[in-house]
Design a protein around this motif. Structure first.
Motif, PDB file in Angstrom:
ATOM      1  N   GLU A 122      -1.892  -8.044   4.383  1.00  0.00           N
ATOM      2  CA  GLU A 122      -2.272  -9.324   3.779  1.00  0.00           C
ATOM      3  C   GLU A 122      -1.575 -10.496   4.477  1.00  0.00           C
ATOM      4  O   GLU A 122      -2.204 -11.518   4.783  1.00  0.00           O
ATOM      5  CB  GLU A 122      -1.906  -9.314   2.293  1.00  0.00           C
ATOM      6  CG  GLU A 122      -2.242 -10.599   1.555  1.00  0.00           C
ATOM      7  CD  GLU A 122      -1.785 -10.578   0.105  1.00  0.00           C
ATOM      8  OE1 GLU A 122      -2.236 -11.436  -0.666  1.00  0.00           O
ATOM      9  OE2 GLU A 122      -0.958  -9.710  -0.257  1.00  0.00           O
ATOM     10  N   VAL A 123      -0.280 -10.338   4.744  1.00  0.00           N
ATOM     11  CA  VAL A 123       0.462 -11.402   5.421  1.00  0.00           C
ATOM     12  C   VAL A 123      -0.052 -11.598   6.839  1.00  0.00           C
ATOM     13  O   VAL A 123      -0.254 -12.734   7.290  1.00  0.00           O
ATOM     14  CB  VAL A 123       1.967 -11.090   5.422  1.00  0.00           C
ATOM     15  CG1 VAL A 123       2.728 -12.089   6.297  1.00  0.00           C
ATOM     16  CG2 VAL A 123       2.526 -11.129   4.008  1.00  0.00           C
ATOM     17  N   VAL A 124      -0.270 -10.508   7.563  1.00  0.00           N
ATOM     18  CA  VAL A 124      -0.790 -10.599   8.929  1.00  0.00           C
ATOM     19  C   VAL A 124      -2.122 -11.321   8.951  1.00  0.00           C
ATOM     20  O   VAL A 124      -2.351 -12.231   9.768  1.00  0.00           O
ATOM     21  CB  VAL A 124      -0.913  -9.200   9.556  1.00  0.00           C
ATOM     22  CG1 VAL A 124      -1.734  -9.257  10.848  1.00  0.00           C
ATOM     23  CG2 VAL A 124       0.461  -8.617   9.846  1.00  0.00           C
ATOM     24  N   ASP A 125      -3.036 -10.949   8.058  1.00  0.00           N
ATOM     25  CA  ASP A 125      -4.357 -11.585   8.036  1.00  0.00           C
ATOM     26  C   ASP A 125      -4.255 -13.070   7.691  1.00  0.00           C
ATOM     27  O   ASP A 125      -4.986 -13.901   8.245  1.00  0.00           O
ATOM     28  CB  ASP A 125      -5.266 -10.874   7.037  1.00  0.00           C
ATOM     29  CG  ASP A 125      -5.690  -9.492   7.529  1.00  0.00           C
ATOM     30  OD1 ASP A 125      -5.566  -9.232   8.739  1.00  0.00           O
ATOM     31  OD2 ASP A 125      -6.132  -8.671   6.704  1.00  0.00           O
ATOM     32  N   GLY A 126      -3.334 -13.425   6.808  1.00  0.00           N
ATOM     33  CA  GLY A 126      -3.144 -14.829   6.475  1.00  0.00           C
ATOM     34  C   GLY A 126      -2.626 -15.621   7.660  1.00  0.00           C
ATOM     35  O   GLY A 126      -3.059 -16.762   7.910  1.00  0.00           O
ATOM     36  N   LEU A 127      -1.704 -15.045   8.416  1.00  0.00           N
ATOM     37  CA  LEU A 127      -1.185 -15.713   9.609  1.00  0.00           C
ATOM     38  C   LEU A 127      -2.269 -15.861  10.669  1.00  0.00           C
ATOM     39  O   LEU A 127      -2.368 -16.899  11.343  1.00  0.00           O
ATOM     40  CB  LEU A 127      -0.006 -14.922  10.177  1.00  0.00           C
ATOM     41  CG  LEU A 127       1.252 -14.879   9.307  1.00  0.00           C
ATOM     42  CD1 LEU A 127       2.282 -13.914   9.901  1.00  0.00           C
ATOM     43  CD2 LEU A 127       1.861 -16.276   9.155  1.00  0.00           C
ATOM     44  N   LEU A 128      -3.108 -14.839  10.818  1.00  0.00           N
ATOM     45  CA  LEU A 128      -4.204 -14.924  11.787  1.00  0.00           C
ATOM     46  C   LEU A 128      -5.248 -15.951  11.356  1.00  0.00           C
ATOM     47  O   LEU A 128      -5.833 -16.639  12.200  1.00  0.00           O
ATOM     48  CB  LEU A 128      -4.836 -13.546  11.978  1.00  0.00           C
ATOM     49  CG  LEU A 128      -3.930 -12.493  12.626  1.00  0.00           C
ATOM     50  CD1 LEU A 128      -4.631 -11.144  12.688  1.00  0.00           C
ATOM     51  CD2 LEU A 128      -3.491 -12.930  14.026  1.00  0.00           C
ATOM     52  N   ILE A 154       8.051 -10.685   5.007  1.00  0.00           N
ATOM     53  CA  ILE A 154       8.194  -9.321   4.507  1.00  0.00           C
ATOM     54  C   ILE A 154       9.644  -9.007   4.158  1.00  0.00           C
ATOM     55  O   ILE A 154       9.944  -8.531   3.049  1.00  0.00           O
ATOM     56  CB  ILE A 154       7.657  -8.316   5.540  1.00  0.00           C
ATOM     57  CG1 ILE A 154       6.146  -8.518   5.759  1.00  0.00           C
ATOM     58  CG2 ILE A 154       7.945  -6.889   5.075  1.00  0.00           C
ATOM     59  CD1 ILE A 154       5.306  -8.392   4.500  1.00  0.00           C
ATOM     60  N   VAL A 155      10.557  -9.253   5.083  1.00  0.00           N
ATOM     61  CA  VAL A 155      11.964  -8.919   4.850  1.00  0.00           C
ATOM     62  C   VAL A 155      12.549  -9.779   3.739  1.00  0.00           C
ATOM     63  O   VAL A 155      13.267  -9.280   2.863  1.00  0.00           O
ATOM     64  CB  VAL A 155      12.783  -9.064   6.148  1.00  0.00           C
ATOM     65  CG1 VAL A 155      14.271  -8.896   5.869  1.00  0.00           C
ATOM     66  CG2 VAL A 155      12.324  -8.034   7.176  1.00  0.00           C
ATOM     67  N   PHE A 156      12.231 -11.067   3.738  1.00  0.00           N
ATOM     68  CA  PHE A 156      12.802 -11.939   2.725  1.00  0.00           C
ATOM     69  C   PHE A 156      12.227 -11.622   1.342  1.00  0.00           C
ATOM     70  O   PHE A 156      12.937 -11.701   0.337  1.00  0.00           O
ATOM     71  CB  PHE A 156      12.585 -13.399   3.091  1.00  0.00           C
ATOM     72  CG  PHE A 156      13.517 -13.901   4.181  1.00  0.00           C
ATOM     73  CD1 PHE A 156      14.125 -13.027   5.061  1.00  0.00           C
ATOM     74  CD2 PHE A 156      13.788 -15.251   4.317  1.00  0.00           C
ATOM     75  CE1 PHE A 156      14.980 -13.470   6.054  1.00  0.00           C
ATOM     76  CE2 PHE A 156      14.648 -15.713   5.310  1.00  0.00           C
ATOM     77  CZ  PHE A 156      15.245 -14.821   6.182  1.00  0.00           C
ATOM     78  N   GLU A 157      10.959 -11.241   1.284  1.00  0.00           N
ATOM     79  CA  GLU A 157      10.385 -10.797   0.002  1.00  0.00           C
ATOM     80  C   GLU A 157      11.025  -9.488  -0.438  1.00  0.00           C
ATOM     81  O   GLU A 157      11.344  -9.297  -1.614  1.00  0.00           O
ATOM     82  CB  GLU A 157       8.871 -10.624   0.126  1.00  0.00           C
ATOM     83  CG  GLU A 157       8.093 -11.930   0.208  1.00  0.00           C
ATOM     84  CD  GLU A 157       6.596 -11.690   0.392  1.00  0.00           C
ATOM     85  OE1 GLU A 157       6.149 -10.535   0.229  1.00  0.00           O
ATOM     86  OE2 GLU A 157       5.877 -12.662   0.691  1.00  0.00           O
TER      87      GLU A 157
END
Length: 417
Positions: A122-128, A154-157
């Motif tokens: 989800e994070v990767v797709d949002g960044l893309l 990811i790490v901070f979450e």
């Protein structure tokens, strides 16, 4: 030191691989001069490093096994003091290591990491999506806008770090790995780190959640458990986990992207199914270990390295993960070449070996494989801004090993050309 003249380490890391090769070829262990006038032994051969990483005669506890630290000859004013002053599972020795690692391993389970895959995607797709919204043909720094952003979130979450601490922590981590900064700046960075960590722990004590910080606080504050953490141990384990988890992941993702962009034949192998994205990750880990040198270890007793070289009891040691990954004795004469089909691609030491093997290795591999695969699926024509420019600038460090920037033109999205 056994009649070998110390080599002064280039603190900028500008010629890291060439320097590492010279040290590797000279002897099983070579005296080197670190910032602040500290002399230690550099061990750069794969076989020697692997052996030392499981040797009980080697410790990472400066408080027990480094006479210069114990006596105060080397103290908090040393520019690299943060690497030995912390007391966490990495710097612990023997039974103490087992005690400190246990609560962290319990919080950092493989099930938890596997369950993070949908969030990573989800994070990767949002960044893309954000990259796709940029004007066509515009150059973008993929380290800053992509490789940096994914581990941050990811790490901070994962550690439950509130957003108001993200920017201060990024600044601190950069200083943590920058081996060119002054002793004064290094000490100031330690003060900032202590204040930020106190803020984080206080916040999570007041607002516990389903995150690793909250779980380690519970281990610290729990009743009667022999393995529970002290307050400094709690803080220092947190420092270790999210600094290493962030910095190494950024470097790994940047390296994997860069190697595929400048080696289109290797990307073609993956697209044709002759190699996997996981192969890309392992070869990136091998050819450009995200951490160059590991600081510091100490000889609990005299260690005979062979070839007439003996590391005396109490002397500091550092091992080069980057050098091990390019050791021709393991990877052949072309060890410096990126090759996703290389049979020895998985035979690296980039996550350590033995009892100190990195707990975050599975997460780092997962993040990188997803990030690289989805970017090239989304932007199949992505290319370096200047493919003929040669080597890109690297971070100024002989500890961290990564690109300072990765300028790319993404091209049209797949299916939209």
């Amino acid at each position: 030191m056994n009649r070998l003249c110390p080599i002064t380490i280039d603190v900028s890391g500008a010629e890291m691989h060439a320097e590492a090769a010279r040290i590797r070829e000279q002897a099983p262990a070579t005296p080197v001069l670190l910032p602040g006038g500290v002399t230690c032994w550099a061990v750069n051969r794969h076989a020697d490093i692997r052996r030392l990483l499981v040797d009980p005669r080697v410790s990472k506890d400066a408080y027990r096994h480094w006479p210069a630290w114990i006596s105060g000859e080397v103290g908090a004013e040393w520019p690299l003091a943060i690497w030995v002053s912390v007391q966490n599972m990495i710097t612990a020795y023997g039974a103490e290591h087992t005690r400190l690692r246990k609560p962290v391993a319990a919080a950092f389970t493989s099930r938890r990491v596997a369950g993070m895959k949908p969030r990573i995607e989800e994070v990767v797709d949002g960044l893309l999506d954000r990259l796709a919204a940029l004007p066509p043909g515009r150059a973008v720094d993929l380290r800053t806008e992509f490789a940096h952003e994914l581990p941050t979130r990811i790490v901070f979450e994962l550690f439950g770090i509130p957003q108001h601490l993200w920017a201060p922590l990024h600044k601190i981590i950069k200083g943590f790995f920058d081996t060119t900064i002054t002793a004064e700046d290094a000490q100031r960075n330690v003060v900032d780190l202590d204040a930020t960590m106190a803020d984080l722990v206080a916040h999570r004590r007041k607002h516990p959640g389903e995150d690793i910080t909250s779980e380690l606080i519970a281990a610290r504050d729990g009743d009667g458990e022999r393995g529970r953490l002290g307050e400094k141990e709690l803080v220092d384990n947190l420092i270790l986990l999210f600094t290493a988890g962030y910095e190494t992941s950024v470097n790994l993702i940047s390296t994997a992207l860069h190697e595929l962009l400048r080696n289109p034949d290797q990307l073609k192998l993956v697209r044709e199914g002759r190699a996997s994205w996981e192969d890309v990750v392992e070869e990136a880990l091998r050819v450009e270990s995200p951490a160059s040198y590991g600081l510091l270890r100490f000889a609990v007793e005299d260690i005979d390295m062979g070839e007439g070289v003996v590391i005396p009891q109490g002397d500091p040691i550092m091992v080069s993960f980057a050098s091990a990954g390019r050791d021709p004795a393991v990877h052949g004469a072309d060890a410096e070449r990126f090759d996703v089909t290389r049979e020895t691609r998985g035979q690296h030491l980039s996550f350590g070996f033995g009892t100190h093997y990195c707990l975050g290795a599975t997460l780092a591999r997962l993040e990188c494989a997803i990030a690289v695969r989805r970017l090239f699926e989304r932007f199949p024509d992505a290319a370096l801004v200047d493919p003929q420019a040669g080597e890109l600038p690297r971070v100024e460090s002989f500890i961290s090993n990564g690109l300072r920037e990765l300028p790319v033109v993404l091209g049209a999205e797949a299916g939209l050309a």
